[in-house]
Design a protein around this motif. Structure first.
Motif, PDB file in Angstrom:
ATOM      1  N   ARG A  44       0.817  -1.180   0.122  1.00  0.00           N
ATOM      2  CA  ARG A  44      -0.011   0.122  -0.181  1.00  0.00           C
ATOM      3  C   ARG A  44       0.682   1.448  -0.054  1.00  0.00           C
ATOM      4  O   ARG A  44       1.830   1.230   0.614  1.00  0.00           O
ATOM      5  N   ASN A  45       0.403   2.119  -0.759  1.00  0.00           N
ATOM      6  CA  ASN A  45       1.024   3.498  -1.063  1.00  0.00           C
ATOM      7  C   ASN A  45       2.702   3.160  -1.302  1.00  0.00           C
ATOM      8  O   ASN A  45       3.537   4.553  -1.227  1.00  0.00           O
ATOM      9  N   LYS A  46       2.967   2.401  -2.026  1.00  0.00           N
ATOM     10  CA  LYS A  46       4.455   2.064  -2.383  1.00  0.00           C
ATOM     11  C   LYS A  46       4.516   2.164  -3.935  1.00  0.00           C
ATOM     12  O   LYS A  46       5.652   1.911  -4.505  1.00  0.00           O
ATOM     13  N   ASN A  47       3.279   2.157  -4.542  1.00  0.00           N
ATOM     14  CA  ASN A  47       3.340   2.090  -6.151  1.00  0.00           C
ATOM     15  C   ASN A  47       4.044   0.664  -6.573  1.00  0.00           C
ATOM     16  O   ASN A  47       4.656   0.729  -7.527  1.00  0.00           O
ATOM     17  N   ASP A 141      -0.032  -4.685 -14.221  1.00  0.00           N
ATOM     18  CA  ASP A 141      -0.507  -3.925 -13.188  1.00  0.00           C
ATOM     19  C   ASP A 141      -1.415  -3.030 -13.790  1.00  0.00           C
ATOM     20  O   ASP A 141      -1.561  -2.718 -15.013  1.00  0.00           O
ATOM     21  N   ILE A 142      -2.180  -2.633 -13.024  1.00  0.00           N
ATOM     22  CA  ILE A 142      -3.140  -1.605 -13.429  1.00  0.00           C
ATOM     23  C   ILE A 142      -2.976  -0.315 -13.375  1.00  0.00           C
ATOM     24  O   ILE A 142      -1.631   0.171 -12.874  1.00  0.00           O
ATOM     25  N   TYR A 143      -3.636   0.974 -14.039  1.00  0.00           N
ATOM     26  CA  TYR A 143      -3.429   2.031 -13.664  1.00  0.00           C
ATOM     27  C   TYR A 143      -4.930   2.528 -13.568  1.00  0.00           C
ATOM     28  O   TYR A 143      -5.839   2.065 -14.204  1.00  0.00           O
ATOM     29  N   GLU A 144      -5.028   3.849 -12.928  1.00  0.00           N
ATOM     30  CA  GLU A 144      -6.484   4.301 -12.625  1.00  0.00           C
ATOM     31  C   GLU A 144      -6.738   5.847 -12.561  1.00  0.00           C
ATOM     32  O   GLU A 144      -5.505   6.477 -12.100  1.00  0.00           O
ATOM     33  N   PHE A 145      -7.435   6.405 -13.196  1.00  0.00           N
ATOM     34  CA  PHE A 145      -7.788   7.833 -13.130  1.00  0.00           C
ATOM     35  C   PHE A 145      -9.054   8.162 -12.348  1.00  0.00           C
ATOM     36  O   PHE A 145      -9.906   7.423 -12.619  1.00  0.00           O
ATOM     37  N   ALA A 146      -9.535   9.302 -11.834  1.00  0.00           N
ATOM     38  CA  ALA A 146     -10.654   9.559 -11.348  1.00  0.00           C
ATOM     39  C   ALA A 146     -10.966  11.019 -11.280  1.00  0.00           C
ATOM     40  O   ALA A 146      -9.995  11.970 -11.382  1.00  0.00           O
ATOM     41  N   GLY A 185      -9.170  15.264   0.597  1.00  0.00           N
ATOM     42  CA  GLY A 185      -9.116  15.571  -0.796  1.00  0.00           C
ATOM     43  C   GLY A 185      -8.790  14.512  -1.624  1.00  0.00           C
ATOM     44  O   GLY A 185      -8.535  14.771  -2.736  1.00  0.00           O
ATOM     45  N   LEU A 186      -8.850  13.042  -1.384  1.00  0.00           N
ATOM     46  CA  LEU A 186      -8.095  12.343  -2.102  1.00  0.00           C
ATOM     47  C   LEU A 186      -9.321  10.905  -2.136  1.00  0.00           C
ATOM     48  O   LEU A 186      -9.987  10.905  -1.015  1.00  0.00           O
ATOM     49  N   PRO A 187      -9.218   9.916  -3.289  1.00  0.00           N
ATOM     50  CA  PRO A 187     -10.034   8.914  -3.130  1.00  0.00           C
ATOM     51  C   PRO A 187      -9.529   8.084  -1.704  1.00  0.00           C
ATOM     52  O   PRO A 187      -8.537   7.770  -1.606  1.00  0.00           O
ATOM     53  N   ARG A 252      -3.429   7.140 -10.060  1.00  0.00           N
ATOM     54  CA  ARG A 252      -2.591   6.219  -9.436  1.00  0.00           C
ATOM     55  C   ARG A 252      -1.879   4.961 -10.198  1.00  0.00           C
ATOM     56  O   ARG A 252      -2.613   4.862 -11.104  1.00  0.00           O
ATOM     57  N   GLU A 253      -0.799   4.756 -10.377  1.00  0.00           N
ATOM     58  CA  GLU A 253      -0.116   3.922 -11.210  1.00  0.00           C
ATOM     59  C   GLU A 253       0.190   2.456 -10.756  1.00  0.00           C
ATOM     60  O   GLU A 253       0.723   1.847 -11.599  1.00  0.00           O
ATOM     61  N   ALA A 254      -0.442   1.927  -9.749  1.00  0.00           N
ATOM     62  CA  ALA A 254      -0.218   0.484  -9.593  1.00  0.00           C
ATOM     63  C   ALA A 254      -1.379   0.271  -8.411  1.00  0.00           C
ATOM     64  O   ALA A 254      -2.103   0.917  -7.775  1.00  0.00           O
ATOM     65  N   SER A 255      -1.626  -1.099  -8.527  1.00  0.00           N
ATOM     66  CA  SER A 255      -2.664  -1.566  -7.422  1.00  0.00           C
ATOM     67  C   SER A 255      -2.195  -1.007  -5.993  1.00  0.00           C
ATOM     68  O   SER A 255      -0.926  -1.160  -5.346  1.00  0.00           O
ATOM     69  N   LEU A 256      -3.020  -0.563  -5.420  1.00  0.00           N
ATOM     70  CA  LEU A 256      -2.960  -0.098  -4.062  1.00  0.00           C
ATOM     71  C   LEU A 256      -1.961   1.181  -3.728  1.00  0.00           C
ATOM     72  O   LEU A 256      -1.409   1.157  -2.833  1.00  0.00           O
ATOM     73  N   GLY A 257      -1.757   1.703  -5.010  1.00  0.00           N
ATOM     74  CA  GLY A 257      -0.855   2.715  -4.939  1.00  0.00           C
ATOM     75  C   GLY A 257      -0.914   3.886  -4.497  1.00  0.00           C
ATOM     76  O   GLY A 257      -2.366   4.107  -4.143  1.00  0.00           O
TER      77      GLY A 257
END
Length: 275
Positions: A44-47, A141-146, A185-187, A252-257
């Motif tokens: 988590r949070n390490k990309n 791995d995933i990437y995600e925009f929001a 202010g973040l998801p 975010r650029e990775a799962s649980l990133g």
């Protein structure tokens, strides 16, 4: 000297392997033993992360210095599982990771006597620019925009989600639509524990996802996310997303990133709602 160099080249793969930790296995539902596809797996949070494939299989190679970290398995509808990397490293490979189902809580539905209106919330426009993966990391791995969606405290029924998708390489691609609560202010945590997984056309154009079968109601602002799940052997840059200049968006650029906010452009994505 040339014999020493040759020996070093022969030993190099083994030396590199000794500096990494390779974890592989399958993710299963604890009660049924069912294979769980497209599970987010990462520190988590390490990309650093990956996603399981359509049969629940995963492979993750970690730097040796991550031995003291914790690996988290996160799936919609299941309780998160966090296990120390050191513990997983010592277990027999391939691993069998089991996740326990989460108890579903019913959403409160508010009955109103006023006439409701259909509205579009989010970014409905687009300029001729597109986005890809923030960085060219592990292709599995995933990437995600929001985008941040404001409902301003009104009782809101989500009817559909819309995004602009573009690809010159693929006819279709697999996406997961995520709805997140806001924190600082973040998801943050998921607004609903429902898997909205869709294979969508990937040629340039708007795509729509029907949300009505999921019965989603909310009266709080939320983040609308689109998560790209690359197929095996597919370049992460094979699918791009539309954008509009101005405003801000999140990625975010990775799962649980780590989620990051950036300004100057907004994801072309919106929801149609009934308020």
């Amino acid at each position: 000297m040339k014999y020493i160099l040759a020996l070093l080249f022969l030993l190099l793969p083994f030396m590199l392997q000794a500096q990494t930790i390779k974890l592989q296995g399958k993710v299963l539902a604890k009660a049924s033993g069912q294979e769980l596809p497209y599970i987010n797996i990462g520190i988590r949070n390490k990309n650093i992360g990956t996603a399981s494939d359509e049969k629940g299989n995963f492979i993750l190679v970690l730097p040796k210095e991550r031995q003291q970290d914790t690996l988290t398995f996160s799936a919609i509808g299941y309780k998160e599982l966090s296990v120390p990397v050191r513990q997983l490293e010592t277990q027999k490979q391939p691993l069998a990771i089991t996740l326990e189902e989460r108890e579903n809580t019913l959403q409160e539905v508010i009955v109103q006597n006023r006439k409701l209106k259909i509205k579009k919330l989010g970014i409905t426009g687009r300029l001729p620019i597109v986005w890809g993966a923030p960085e060219n990391r592990d292709s599995k791995d995933i990437y995600e925009f929001a985008n941040f969606i404001q409902v301003k405290g009104k009782s809101t029924e989500l009817l559909s989600a819309h995004f602009y998708v573009a690809s010159e390489k693929l006819d279709s691609a697999l996406f997961r639509i995520n709805l997140y609560k806001s924190s600082n202010g973040l998801p943050d945590e998921r607004l609903v524990q429902k898997s909205i997984l869709k294979r969508l056309p990937a040629k340039a154009g708007w795509v729509s996802i029907d949300l009505q079968p999921f019965d989603i109601y909310t009266d709080e602002d939320f983040f609308l996310g689109i998560e790209y799940l690359p197929g095996s052997g597919v370049d992460r840059l094979a699918v791009l997303l539309g954008a509009k200049l101005g405003g801000s968006s999140y990625s975010r650029e990775a799962s649980l990133g780590t989620w990051k906010k950036f300004s100057g452009a907004s994801l072309s994505g919106y929801v149609t709602v009934r308020q």
